[in-house]
Scaffold this active site. Structure first.
Site, PDB file in Angstrom:
ATOM      1  N   HIS A 170      61.497 -35.111  11.308  1.00  0.00           N
ATOM      2  CA  HIS A 170      61.215 -33.834  10.633  1.00  0.00           C
ATOM      3  C   HIS A 170      61.400 -33.875   9.126  1.00  0.00           C
ATOM      4  O   HIS A 170      61.326 -32.823   8.485  1.00  0.00           O
ATOM      5  CB  HIS A 170      62.112 -32.725  11.180  1.00  0.00           C
ATOM      6  CG  HIS A 170      61.836 -32.356  12.595  1.00  0.00           C
ATOM      7  ND1 HIS A 170      60.951 -31.361  12.948  1.00  0.00           N
ATOM      8  CD2 HIS A 170      62.328 -32.851  13.747  1.00  0.00           C
ATOM      9  CE1 HIS A 170      60.925 -31.253  14.271  1.00  0.00           C
ATOM     10  NE2 HIS A 170      61.751 -32.150  14.779  1.00  0.00           N
ATOM     11  N   LYS A 185      62.508 -18.948   3.086  1.00  0.00           N
ATOM     12  CA  LYS A 185      62.798 -20.268   3.658  1.00  0.00           C
ATOM     13  C   LYS A 185      64.151 -20.708   3.118  1.00  0.00           C
ATOM     14  O   LYS A 185      64.694 -20.060   2.228  1.00  0.00           O
ATOM     15  CB  LYS A 185      61.715 -21.270   3.266  1.00  0.00           C
ATOM     16  CG  LYS A 185      61.387 -21.272   1.757  1.00  0.00           C
ATOM     17  CD  LYS A 185      60.212 -22.176   1.412  1.00  0.00           C
ATOM     18  CE  LYS A 185      58.875 -21.588   1.753  1.00  0.00           C
ATOM     19  NZ  LYS A 185      58.100 -22.363   2.693  1.00  0.00           N
ATOM     20  N   ARG A 186      64.691 -21.802   3.644  1.00  0.00           N
ATOM     21  CA  ARG A 186      65.936 -22.318   3.092  1.00  0.00           C
ATOM     22  C   ARG A 186      65.782 -22.562   1.597  1.00  0.00           C
ATOM     23  O   ARG A 186      64.679 -22.851   1.127  1.00  0.00           O
ATOM     24  CB  ARG A 186      66.305 -23.650   3.770  1.00  0.00           C
ATOM     25  CG  ARG A 186      67.009 -23.490   5.081  1.00  0.00           C
ATOM     26  CD  ARG A 186      68.298 -22.732   4.925  1.00  0.00           C
ATOM     27  NE  ARG A 186      69.362 -23.618   4.501  1.00  0.00           N
ATOM     28  CZ  ARG A 186      70.450 -23.858   5.221  1.00  0.00           C
ATOM     29  NH1 ARG A 186      70.626 -23.259   6.385  1.00  0.00           N
ATOM     30  NH2 ARG A 186      71.376 -24.675   4.777  1.00  0.00           N
ATOM     31  N   LYS A 243      61.575 -27.237  -2.303  1.00  0.00           N
ATOM     32  CA  LYS A 243      60.721 -26.096  -1.926  1.00  0.00           C
ATOM     33  C   LYS A 243      60.324 -25.273  -3.156  1.00  0.00           C
ATOM     34  O   LYS A 243      59.425 -24.452  -3.108  1.00  0.00           O
ATOM     35  CB  LYS A 243      61.429 -25.215  -0.895  1.00  0.00           C
ATOM     36  CG  LYS A 243      61.662 -25.925   0.443  1.00  0.00           C
ATOM     37  CD  LYS A 243      62.412 -25.022   1.415  1.00  0.00           C
ATOM     38  CE  LYS A 243      62.875 -25.723   2.669  1.00  0.00           C
ATOM     39  NZ  LYS A 243      61.825 -25.921   3.678  1.00  0.00           N
ATOM     40  N   THR A 277      56.618 -23.972   8.859  1.00  0.00           N
ATOM     41  CA  THR A 277      56.136 -23.174   9.982  1.00  0.00           C
ATOM     42  C   THR A 277      56.037 -21.703   9.568  1.00  0.00           C
ATOM     43  O   THR A 277      55.245 -20.953  10.130  1.00  0.00           O
ATOM     44  CB  THR A 277      57.070 -23.309  11.209  1.00  0.00           C
ATOM     45  OG1 THR A 277      58.420 -23.217  10.751  1.00  0.00           O
ATOM     46  CG2 THR A 277      56.871 -24.619  11.929  1.00  0.00           C
ATOM     47  N   LYS A 333      53.266 -18.559  10.326  1.00  0.00           N
ATOM     48  CA  LYS A 333      53.612 -17.192  10.761  1.00  0.00           C
ATOM     49  C   LYS A 333      53.015 -16.165   9.806  1.00  0.00           C
ATOM     50  O   LYS A 333      52.519 -15.114  10.218  1.00  0.00           O
ATOM     51  CB  LYS A 333      55.142 -17.035  10.821  1.00  0.00           C
ATOM     52  CG  LYS A 333      55.786 -17.896  11.887  1.00  0.00           C
ATOM     53  CD  LYS A 333      57.299 -18.052  11.700  1.00  0.00           C
ATOM     54  CE  LYS A 333      57.799 -19.226  12.543  1.00  0.00           C
ATOM     55  NZ  LYS A 333      59.157 -19.658  12.198  1.00  0.00           N
TER      56      LYS A 333
HETATM   57  C1  26V Z   1      69.234 -32.366   8.578  1.00  0.00           C
HETATM   58  C2  26V Z   1      70.587 -32.476   8.477  1.00  0.00           C
HETATM   59  C3  26V Z   1      71.131 -33.595   7.719  1.00  0.00           C
HETATM   60  C4  26V Z   1      72.556 -33.816   8.031  1.00  0.00           C
HETATM   61  C5  26V Z   1      73.326 -32.512   8.026  1.00  0.00           C
HETATM   62  C6  26V Z   1      72.848 -31.581   9.051  1.00  0.00           C
HETATM   63  C7  26V Z   1      71.377 -31.509   9.080  1.00  0.00           C
HETATM   64  C8  26V Z   1      70.791 -30.470   9.766  1.00  0.00           C
HETATM   65  C9  26V Z   1      69.441 -30.383   9.842  1.00  0.00           C
HETATM   66  C10 26V Z   1      68.667 -31.320   9.254  1.00  0.00           C
HETATM   67  C11 26V Z   1      67.216 -31.184   9.458  1.00  0.00           C
HETATM   68  C12 26V Z   1      66.424 -31.405   8.276  1.00  0.00           C
HETATM   69  C13 26V Z   1      65.026 -31.535   8.703  1.00  0.00           C
HETATM   70  C14 26V Z   1      64.292 -30.243   8.814  1.00  0.00           C
HETATM   71  O1  26V Z   1      64.806 -29.166   8.981  1.00  0.00           O
HETATM   72  N1  26V Z   1      63.026 -30.374   8.742  1.00  0.00           N
HETATM   73  C15 26V Z   1      62.090 -29.272   8.803  1.00  0.00           C
HETATM   74  O2  26V Z   1      61.514 -29.291  10.086  1.00  0.00           O
HETATM   75  C16 26V Z   1      60.543 -28.278  10.253  1.00  0.00           C
HETATM   76  C17 26V Z   1      60.073 -28.357  11.676  1.00  0.00           C
HETATM   77  O3  26V Z   1      59.394 -29.540  11.902  1.00  0.00           O
HETATM   78  C18 26V Z   1      59.418 -28.465   9.269  1.00  0.00           C
HETATM   79  O4  26V Z   1      58.495 -27.418   9.419  1.00  0.00           O
HETATM   80  C19 26V Z   1      59.940 -28.478   7.845  1.00  0.00           C
HETATM   81  O5  26V Z   1      58.908 -28.775   6.942  1.00  0.00           O
HETATM   82  C20 26V Z   1      61.047 -29.501   7.727  1.00  0.00           C
HETATM   83  O6  26V Z   1      61.665 -29.420   6.456  1.00  0.00           O
END
Ligand code: 26V
Length: 795
Positions: free
Chosen positions: A350, A536-537, A542, A643, A647
């Site tokens: 992701h 968004k975050r 971003k 996403t 929406k």
């Molecule tokens: C990464 C990490 C890194 C370590 C600490 C905890 C933590 C928690 C979550 C994440 C996930 C980062 C990846 C993420 O959220 N990606 C997003 O995924 C969406 C669904 O596929 C996508 O639409 C977004 O573009 C993408 O940023």
């Protein structure tokens, strides 16, 4: 349904000793939650029976995050009870809408990744596919964000207080998970046996959340594990009067599922994060293997009946855990265990952001999970040897799983899974050509794309009932069942009456949002203004900062240059990781601009800035239907998919975006004329980066940029200033806000001009709704089913 009403009355009598007319809203809420859960449990029994009989292949979806959103409305809607219950309650003087508001958002995720997992659970269930989700029962979900004097403040989210009524505790299926200690190898005539000693055991208690489907017979389960001490507190210490010590081991054990990591960028090598990951993957794997063995009395056919999907690398310890169970508990040889394992796992990536690609130092990892570590090391050794054999040794710096004493979890996933997918066409291309180039060479065909999708039943059906009802009547097709049929709306793209109706519905939603804005920020916004939304975050990539820069530019032009733009309301909502200093400063900047504009009687007639605090699923449901413009302005190449963009489009907002993530596919779907694209492409970003991007040149050579940044430095009220951000922009500007500024500014002007041509704008909006069919989670999950999982519907 009659029964449902009776059940509510009975519940109130039995639990609270009340009649319905004496009951409080809180009591009605509890009754509805519990009865709905029990209805789903009954339905689940029926669908599970069929599943057991068919002995078909199942998917287990592993994710550290599921952003389920409020459940009650979704469940009543899906079960088709909503209208009747509304009337029944109204008869007794209750508003169902107010009851819905009592339910907290289960915030068991940070953002897009967790919400995607929930959209997929909903879609798969609606389409009768057998899927079970696994995650952690975080006692505290994502923090509650309060904005105080423009600064983000975090407060704990004790969602279980009112949220627990939807959960079913399954203490018959508790499991033990082991940490620390050491392993001993014992050779006997039967071969190698691993003895695990001096470990610390923790109990995993399962809590099930039922997932309902729309117009389907299937109910699936999301199993959430809660950590507990195995023996409760220490009686001996307690008797000696050492109360706090006696509770210590219990507290340590329970800390594992205490809270969701409120970060999505890095984990700073936290031991607790490793424990959380292993805790839930081990409990889940033990459960899955046991169920399989109980059914088939063998694990030889495991990979034929089971797919385990790994949602990003966070659950990647599933892989060595399955190896461990097969070898240490069921006495499989390495080769046989490996053969099963590599046919079982599929992995979705992701993000390509380096800091979010998980890595663990061996020194931290090994003592916590000694056996898991030796298995990972052995996978790595064998992989490196194989690379040597096939002439790929030169690429091991990039591909080895353990490198410089660090374990790279993405590499573990790629080596061990039969399928790896990205989440948009562009993202998958970047994975193949860049991030994991060598892997793509040695594993041709392993990398595939499945573009993300969204649960349109929630994001249109429930969030925007006004538009849904209208389209239902107009089109006469059941697009809630099958979103692809919404393209029938294209037939009306030149129908004035329809375009006006759509505009009127948008205005209703804008009015509702304006009321919410008024009540939560005291800012009065003009619903005739353009509602321009970025939600968004908060992340540098971003580029909320690019949006803010443009607003500062407009402010100056209105105040000092007599510019009179068409009125616009810039709406932001975003949480920042608690330790992310730049992100928090950007929130402060946005809030300060908002304040300055509010205080200016001239500027506020044209532009307003609203920062809505505590972004979450239920707030997104309010904002999205009211948006005119959808800001998707990440640096090209960095947003894996997005996403929210889907929406917003589904609800008739027009995208203003870069060629990034799924924006590229939105652009393909609606065509050049129905989207506003600006800025550098991902190739151009790469090129500029290689040629030493110099932000300062943009500052020196572009008068608007210079004046905007200089003005930003004057926003100094004695205790806060934005020099930190200004310095960052002119020195490093890693996400190239300045390089894209001119193009963004010009495109914003086109947005403004286009909006004033109501006929044209409404048509663009219509085309966006009509072309959103491909972004349904039904389509996305069907691709997972066909390309990766190869499962059948429950019959
Ligand atoms: C990464 C990490 C890194 C370590 C600490 C905890 C933590 C928690 C979550 C994440 C996930 C980062 C990846 C993420 O959220 N990606 C997003 O995924 C969406 C669904 O596929 C996508 O639409 C977004 O573009 C993408 O940023």
């Amino acid at each position: 349904m009659d029964n449902f009403a009776t059940d509510i009355k009975k519940y109130l009598e039995k639990i609270f000793g009340n009649t319905i007319d004496e009951a409080s809203e809180r009591q009605i809420y509890q009754a509805l939650m519990v009865i709905t859960r029990d209805r789903l449990a009954e339905k689940r029994f029926e669908s599970n029976k069929k599943l057991k009989e068919s002995q078909q292949k199942r998917v287990y979806y592993m994710s550290m995050e599921f952003l389920v959103g409020k459940t009650l409305r979704n469940n009543l809607y899906n079960l088709g009870y909503e209208d009747e219950i509304k009337h029944f309650l109204a008869k007794h003087g209750f508003s169902l809408e107010r009851i819905y508001n009592i339910e907290p958002d289960p915030g068991l995720g940070n953002g897009g990744l967790g919400r995607l997992a929930s959209c997929y659970m909903d879609a798969l269930t609606s389409n009768d596919y057998p899927i079970m989700g696994f995650s952690i029962l975080y006692e505290f979900g994502i923090f509650k964000q309060v904005i105080s004097d423009g600064w983000q403040q975090e407060y704990p989210d004790n969602w279980l207080d009112l949220g627990r009524y939807g959960l079913l505790y399954r203490n018959d299926e508790e499991i033990e998970v082991k940490f620390y200690g050491n392993t001993k190898e014992e050779w006997s005539s039967e071969g190698l046996h691993i003895r695990y000693e001096d470990y610390t055991a923790i109990k995993a208690e399962p809590y099930d959340l039922f997932i309902s489907g729309y117009d389907s017979d299937t109910v699936n389960v999301l199993r959430l594990w809660k950590s507990k001490a195995t023996g409760g507190f220490n009686m001996k210490l307690f008797e000696k009067g050492e109360y706090s010590k006696s509770l210590e081991s219990e507290a340590i054990a329970e800390s594992i599922s205490k809270l969701l990591y409120p970060a999505d960028d890095n984990d700073n090598g936290k031991a607790l994060r490793i424990k959380q990951q292993y805790f839930f993957t081990s409990a889940s794997l033990q459960q899955i293997v046991k169920n399989h063995y109980d059914t088939y009395m063998t694990l030889d056919n495991f990979a034929e009946k089971v797919v385990i999907h790994i949602n990003d690398t966070h659950p990647s310890m599933c892989i060595p855990e399955l190896m461990r169970i097969l070898m240490d508990e069921y006495e499989y040889s390495w080769d046989k265990a490996w053969s099963i394992t590599t046919k079982t796992f599929a992995y979705t990536n992701h993000t390509i952001m380096a800091e979010a690609l998980e890595k663990w130092s061996v020194d931290l990892f090994q003592p916590i999970l000694p056996r898991i570590y030796t298995i990972i090391r052995e996978i790595n050794n064998r992989f490196c040897k194989w690379c040597n054999d096939i002439g790929a040794a030169g690429e091991l710096d990039e591909m080895s799983i353990i490198h410089n004493n660090v374990i790279r979890m993405a590499n573990l996933c790629i080596v061990s899974s039969y399928s790896v997918n990205g989440v948009s066409m562009l993202h998958t291309e970047i994975l193949k050509k860049d991030t994991f180039k060598s892997f793509n060479r040695i594993y041709p065909g392993k990398f595939i794309n499945v573009t993300n999708g969204i649960a349109h039943r929630r994001w249109l059906g429930q969030a925007n009932p006004e538009l849904t009802r209208y389209l239902n009547k107009l089109l006469g097709v059941d697009f809630i069942k099958d979103l692809s049929s919404i393209d029938k709306l294209l037939e009306y793209q030149d129908d004035k009456a329809v375009l006006e109706d759509l505009e009127n519905i948008k205005n209703i939603k804008k009015l509702q949002l304006a009321e919410y804005i008024k009540s939560s920020t005291a800012i009065k916004v003009d619903t005739n203004s353009i509602f321009d939304v970025q939600i968004k975050r908060l992340h540098e990539y971003k580029r909320q900062l690019l949006n803010a820069l443009h607003i500062i530019y407009l402010y100056r032009m209105i105040k000092f240059n007599g510019l009179k733009p068409y009125p616009r309301t810039f709406i932001f909502s975003a949480k920042a990781s608690s330790g992310y200093v730049m992100a928090k400063n950007i929130i402060k900047l946005i809030c300060s601009i908002s304040e300055i504009i509010e205080a200016d009687p001239i500027v506020r007639e044209y532009i307003k800035v609203v920062f809505l605090e505590d972004y979450r699923v239920s707030l997104a449901e309010k904002i999205i239907p009211a948006a005119n413009v959808s800001e998707q302005i990440s640096q090209a190449g960095k947003e894996a998919s997005g996403t929210g963009n889907m929406k917003l489009m589904l609800n008739g907002a027009v995208t203003l975006g870069t060629m990034d993530g799924a924006n590229v596919e939105i652009h393909n779907a609606v065509g050049q004329d129905n989207i506003f694209i600006f800025g550098l492409s991902s190739e151009e970003v790469e090129e500029l980066f290689k040629n030493d991007y110099r932000a300062i040149d943009y500052y020196n050579n572009n008068q608007d940029i210079k004046e905007t940044i200089d003005f930003m430095r004057t926003l100094d009220n004695g205790h806060t200033n934005f020099n930190y951000i200004a310095d960052y922009l002119v020195s490093t500007d890693p996400y190239m806000c300045l390089a894209d500024f001119e193009s963004y500014k010009n495109t914003q002007k086109i947005v403004e001009d286009t909006y004033q041509d109501k006929g044209k704008w409404n048509k663009m909006s219509l085309v966006n709704i009509a072309k959103s069919g491909i972004f349904s989670a039904d389509r996305a999950t069907k691709e997972y089913v066909e390309k990766i999982w190869k499962i059948e519907k429950i019959k």
